[in-house]
Structure formats: structure tokens, C-alpha cells
Write an enzyme that holds these catalytic residues in place. Structure first.
Site, PDB file in Angstrom:
ATOM      1  N   ASP A   1       0.957  -0.945   0.113  1.00  0.00           N
ATOM      2  CA  ASP A   1       0.265   0.094   0.421  1.00  0.00           C
ATOM      3  C   ASP A   1       0.390   1.135  -0.138  1.00  0.00           C
ATOM      4  O   ASP A   1       2.214   1.277   0.108  1.00  0.00           O
ATOM      5  CB  ASP A   1      -0.784  -0.158   1.690  1.00  0.00           C
TER       6      ASP A   1
ATOM      7  N   ASP B   1      -7.524  -3.004  14.567  1.00  0.00           N
ATOM      8  CA  ASP B   1      -9.118  -3.314  14.045  1.00  0.00           C
ATOM      9  C   ASP B   1      -9.074  -4.218  13.238  1.00  0.00           C
ATOM     10  O   ASP B   1      -9.903  -4.968  12.842  1.00  0.00           O
ATOM     11  CB  ASP B   1      -9.649  -1.659  13.277  1.00  0.00           C
TER      12      ASP B   1
ATOM     13  N   HIS C   1      -7.600  -4.695   9.950  1.00  0.00           N
ATOM     14  CA  HIS C   1      -6.756  -4.603   8.745  1.00  0.00           C
ATOM     15  C   HIS C   1      -5.771  -5.271   8.627  1.00  0.00           C
ATOM     16  O   HIS C   1      -4.891  -4.893   8.806  1.00  0.00           O
ATOM     17  CB  HIS C   1      -7.313  -3.068   8.696  1.00  0.00           C
TER      18      HIS C   1
ATOM     19  N   GLU D   1      -9.529  -1.957   5.120  1.00  0.00           N
ATOM     20  CA  GLU D   1     -10.207  -1.329   6.267  1.00  0.00           C
ATOM     21  C   GLU D   1     -11.942  -2.066   7.404  1.00  0.00           C
ATOM     22  O   GLU D   1     -11.829  -2.916   5.789  1.00  0.00           O
ATOM     23  CB  GLU D   1     -10.770   0.382   6.348  1.00  0.00           C
TER      24      GLU D   1
HETATM   25  C1  GLP Z   1      -0.806   0.264   8.641  1.00  0.00           C
HETATM   26  C2  GLP Z   1      -0.232  -0.616   7.630  1.00  0.00           C
HETATM   27  C3  GLP Z   1      -0.634  -2.017   7.332  1.00  0.00           C
HETATM   28  C4  GLP Z   1       0.287  -2.313   8.863  1.00  0.00           C
HETATM   29  C5  GLP Z   1      -0.617  -1.285   9.685  1.00  0.00           C
HETATM   30  C6  GLP Z   1      -0.110  -1.623  11.716  1.00  0.00           C
HETATM   31  O1  GLP Z   1      -2.449   0.347   8.535  1.00  0.00           O
HETATM   32  N1  GLP Z   1      -0.993   0.040   6.239  1.00  0.00           N
HETATM   33  O2  GLP Z   1       0.322  -2.679   6.516  1.00  0.00           O
HETATM   34  O3  GLP Z   1       0.157  -3.401   9.212  1.00  0.00           O
HETATM   35  O4  GLP Z   1      -0.396   0.066  10.005  1.00  0.00           O
HETATM   36  O5  GLP Z   1       1.468  -1.366  11.559  1.00  0.00           O
HETATM   37  P1  GLP Z   1       1.503  -1.471  12.728  1.00  0.00           P
HETATM   38  O6  GLP Z   1       2.974  -2.261  12.664  1.00  0.00           O
HETATM   39  O7  GLP Z   1       2.935  -0.092  12.536  1.00  0.00           O
HETATM   40  O8  GLP Z   1       1.245  -1.844  14.285  1.00  0.00           O
END
Ligand code: GLP
Length: 264
Positions: free
Chosen positions: A72, A141, A143, A148
Site C-alpha cells: 500500500d 482493528d 485490517h 479497513e
Molecule cells: C498500516 C499499514 C498496515 C500495517 C498496519 C500496522 O495500517 N497499512 O499494512 O499492518 O499499519 O502497523 P504497525 O506495524 O505499525 O502496527
């Protein structure tokens, strides 16, 4: 679904890096076809990337024949912004390994025609031969990528609007201001991730405990898009004691017993 439980995030990250490297090496020993790898951002994969860098430098694995596609990217954030996922990936992985620049794919969140960009991305993945392994994280959440809650489990690469919750969680990278977090992103879909031969999800810390409980024990539902992994023949979640803490005691014992039996 396989659940690998390690004492802490560090141990889980080492497991994941060594597993990915072993898969790259296995394919390289068998064929000259490239290894197609899906990659993620976030704070979670940083230690896994650090171990992969160490392994590349030590000659234990090479990314010369790896083609990668990131999950992404924010819409409208300049590529050179320190929090763009382009910058993140170069900082924590690509600048330190031997993957050829032309093998690196990250969605262009500044494309004039974002729909065309997403369609071209799906096409490029197919042309590369499809994913061998997709490495992902998970949002609080549940995702996966930026899918989402209420994203279709059959979704493909597209433009999405981020929830207020996600913008608040990610505000820590933008001076603490949720309004500074871009409101939209380009993301691979749940079905794009699940099209991979194998999916490995990292989830560490108690903030991910509810997401893991919903994804592992809850029904497969668009409410928690990681739950789509239940329908994948080779899905693995790598977690630590804190992130697995909300599942039933019996589920926990089962995962531990399966791993102990398989490593015997
Ligand atoms: C963002 C990214 C996800 C990732 C999530 C969790 O939303 N788009 O791909 O898994 O953050 O991030 P973190 O690893 O900092 O908890």
C-alpha cells in the site's frame, strides 16, 4: 491456519526473516524463476527486515532474483516524504539489500489516474508469476494492508478511504496530528493478498490481541479483514505472548502443541 507463538516480538521477527530466506533459497535451488514477494510497512516488520539485511550481508540469502510488490501507499504524499511507504521501504530494507531497483514495485499514490495505477499493479503481479509469499502486518482493528473493516474479502487493488481510527493510530508518524495523515491510500485488496501461494502475517504486542482473537476465532467476516486468512490453504500468523493473549486457553494450547509436534 498455522500460529507461531514466540516469547517476544524479537524472537518472532527472527523466525519470520529466517523463514522468508529459507523460502527464497528453496526456490532458487529448484528454478531460475524469480521469487515474488509481497511486503508490508509499519513498525512491526522492522526487526524482520533488519535480520534479512544481516542475512544478505552474511551471504545467507540474496534478493537478486526477488521481485517485490508492496501492499500500500498513501495518496497524495510526496514520495520523498519521510513517512511515505516508498521512503520507509528504502530506509528499512531496499537501500541495504541486493534487490535490483527494477524489481521493486510500490503503488504510486501520486498517479494522475489512480484507478489505472491499481489495474496496472494487479496486471504486473500476474505478469511476474503471482506471489510466492506475502508478508503482512495487521492494524489494531484487524485490517490487512489498508483493507479497513467492511472491505470486501474479494477486494483487489484500489483506492480506499482510511478510517478515523487508523488515522489516529498512524498519527504518531505525523507529529501526533491525525489530520496530517493522508485521508486516502492505494492498497492491494484482501483477495490480492490471498492470491499468494503463502501468506505470513506478523502481529506483536497487546494492541494486536483483539485483532488476532477476531481473525483466528471469530467468523470469517469483512468486519476483520485478516479473518479472510481462514480461507487460505497456507496462512501463518507469527505472534508473541502478548498478541495471542486474547484467544481461548484451549486454542493457545492447541497452537503450542501443533508447533511442538511439527518441530519434533
Ligand atoms: C498500516 C499499514 C498496515 C500495517 C498496519 C500496522 O495500517 N497499512 O499494512 O499492518 O499499519 O502497523 P504497525 O506495524 O505499525 O502496527
Amino acid at each position: 491456519m498455522k500460529i507461531i507463538i514466540r516469547d517476544n516480538a524479537k524472537q518472532g521477527s527472527l523466525w519470520a526473516a529466517r523463514y522468508i530466506a529459507s523460502k527464497i533459497n528453496e526456490k532458487a535451488a529448484r528454478t531460475s524463476e524469480p521469487f515474488v514477494l509481497g511486503l508490508c510497512t509499519g513498525s512491526t516488520p522492522i526487526d524482520t527486515y533488519a535480520e534479512l539485511i544481516r542475512m544478505v550481508k552474511a551471504g545467507e540469502v540474496s534478493f537478486k532474483n526477488v521481485i517485490s510488490f508492496n501492499m500500500d501507499e498513501y495518496v497524495g504524499l510526496p514520495v520523498e516524504h519521510p513517512e511515505s511507504y516508498h521512503s520507509f521501504m528504502h530506509r528499512y530494507l531496499f537501500d541495504h539489500i541486493d534487490e535490483p531497483a527494477e524489481n521493486i514495485h510500490i503503488l504510486d499514490g501520486n498517479a494522475a489516474d489512480t484507478e489505472a495505477e491499481c489495474a496496472a499493479y494487479e496486471k504486473a503481479i500476474v505478469e511476474a508469476g503471482g506471489f510466492d509469499l506475502f508478508l503482512g502486518g495487521v492494524g489494531e482493528d484487524g485490517h490487512i494492508a489498508f483493507n479497513e473493516p467492511f472491505s470486501s474479502l474479494s477486494s483487489r487493488t484500489r483506492v480506499v478511504t482510511l478510517t478515523q481510527d487508523t488515522r489516529e493510530v498512524n498519527a504518531r508518524f505525523f507529529g501526533g496530528n491525525p489530520e496530517a495523515v493522508p485521508a486516502q491510500a492505494l492498497t492491494v485488496g484482501v483477495a490480492t493478498v490471498l492470491s499468494s501461494k503463502e501468506v505470513v502475517i506478523l502481529a506483536f504486542g497487546s494492541k494486536k490481541a483483539r485483532a488476532l482473537r477476531d481473525a483466528i476465532e471469530g467468523p470469517m467476516s469483512h468486519y476483520c479483514t485478516l479473518s479472510g486468512l481462514q480461507n487460505h490453504p497456507a496462512g501463518t500468523i507469527v505472534c508473541d505472548e502478548a498478541s495471542i493473549g486474547e484467544v481461548k486457553v484451549n486454542s493457545y494450547r492447541y497452537f503450542k502443541a501443533v508447533e511442538a509436534a511439527e518441530s519434533r
